[in-house]
Motif scaffolding. Structure first.
Motif, PDB file in Angstrom:
ATOM      1  N   SER A  27      -2.471  -2.223   5.777  1.00 38.16           N
ATOM      2  CA  SER A  27      -1.157  -2.617   6.305  1.00 38.16           C
ATOM      3  C   SER A  27      -1.211  -4.019   6.893  1.00 38.16           C
ATOM      4  O   SER A  27      -0.293  -4.822   6.677  1.00 38.16           O
ATOM      5  CB  SER A  27      -0.689  -1.613   7.361  1.00 38.16           C
ATOM      6  N   LEU A  28      -2.280  -4.319   7.624  1.00 32.40           N
ATOM      7  CA  LEU A  28      -2.430  -5.663   8.197  1.00 32.40           C
ATOM      8  C   LEU A  28      -2.510  -6.708   7.089  1.00 32.40           C
ATOM      9  O   LEU A  28      -1.839  -7.749   7.158  1.00 32.40           O
ATOM     10  CB  LEU A  28      -3.676  -5.739   9.083  1.00 32.40           C
ATOM     11  N   GLU A  71      -8.487   3.724   9.833  1.00 25.71           N
ATOM     12  CA  GLU A  71      -8.873   2.310   9.814  1.00 25.71           C
ATOM     13  C   GLU A  71      -8.514   1.650   8.484  1.00 25.71           C
ATOM     14  O   GLU A  71      -7.942   0.552   8.475  1.00 25.71           O
ATOM     15  CB  GLU A  71     -10.359   2.143  10.126  1.00 25.71           C
ATOM     16  N   PRO A  72      -8.817   2.293   7.331  1.00 25.15           N
ATOM     17  CA  PRO A  72      -8.425   1.666   6.050  1.00 25.15           C
ATOM     18  C   PRO A  72      -6.905   1.475   5.937  1.00 25.15           C
ATOM     19  O   PRO A  72      -6.445   0.468   5.396  1.00 25.15           O
ATOM     20  CB  PRO A  72      -8.938   2.643   4.988  1.00 25.15           C
ATOM     21  N   GLN A  73      -6.143   2.413   6.457  1.00 29.46           N
ATOM     22  CA  GLN A  73      -4.682   2.296   6.435  1.00 29.46           C
ATOM     23  C   GLN A  73      -4.245   1.108   7.295  1.00 29.46           C
ATOM     24  O   GLN A  73      -3.368   0.337   6.906  1.00 29.46           O
ATOM     25  CB  GLN A  73      -4.054   3.590   6.954  1.00 29.46           C
ATOM     26  N   PRO A 127       0.828  -1.212   0.000  1.00 22.12           N
ATOM     27  CA  PRO A 127       0.000   0.000   0.000  1.00 22.12           C
ATOM     28  C   PRO A 127       0.863   1.264   0.000  1.00 22.12           C
ATOM     29  O   PRO A 127       1.960   1.281   0.561  1.00 22.12           O
ATOM     30  CB  PRO A 127      -0.786  -0.096   1.313  1.00 22.12           C
ATOM     31  N   LYS A 128       0.359   2.325  -0.608  1.00 28.64           N
ATOM     32  CA  LYS A 128       1.084   3.593  -0.646  1.00 28.64           C
ATOM     33  C   LYS A 128       1.266   4.167   0.760  1.00 28.64           C
ATOM     34  O   LYS A 128       2.268   4.801   1.039  1.00 28.64           O
ATOM     35  CB  LYS A 128       0.344   4.606  -1.525  1.00 28.64           C
TER      36      LYS A 128
END
Length: 135
Positions: free
Chosen positions: A95-96, A89-91, A37-38
């Motif tokens: 990442s998870l 939360e989306p980040q 992810p960016k």
């Protein structure tokens, strides 16, 4: 009533799935790696976040106050984690998912989180022993 229970169940299942996914990352294969992810959370910060997640999950499991709904408690604590770490939360989810797609990295993150918690537990026990000796 059924809609409320269904929403509560979905919310609890969602966050339980996140934790389970992280804990079972070692059983996944390398070919499931996803695109980085960016806004990937750096792994050292992610360790700190996973420490918080483990603490929150323990608090939620031990919640004996039936007046507080589990989904409200979960949402409150997770939002606190996101705010404390200046993430969304989306980040966190992205990442998870990314780290979980790399079993060795997720295992390393989990090991570091457990090691940190074990060290803190030892410190607390040592402090309790000192206090007991003083009395």
């Amino acid at each position: 009533m059924i809609k409320i229970l269904a929403a509560k169940s979905r919310f609890v299942i969602y966050f339980s799935w996140i934790i389970l996914m992280g804990l079972t990352a070692c059983s996944q294969h390398q070919d499931t790696k996803i695109v980085k992810p960016k806004d990937l959370i750096p792994s050292d910060q992610f360790v700190t976040i996973m420490v918080d997640v483990r603490l929150v999950e323990t608090i939620i499991r031990q919640n004996t106050n039936k007046e507080v709904k589990v989904e409200d408690l979960t949402k409150y604590y997770y939002n606190s984690i996101f705010k404390k770490n200046n993430i969304t939360e989306p980040q966190f989810r992205a990442s998870l998912n990314y780290y979980s797609s790399i079993p060795e990295k997720m295992a390393e993150i989990n090991e570091q989180a457990v090691e940190f918690l074990s060290e803190k537990e030892s410190e607390v026990k040592a402090q309790q022993n000192i206090q007991e000796e003083e009395y």
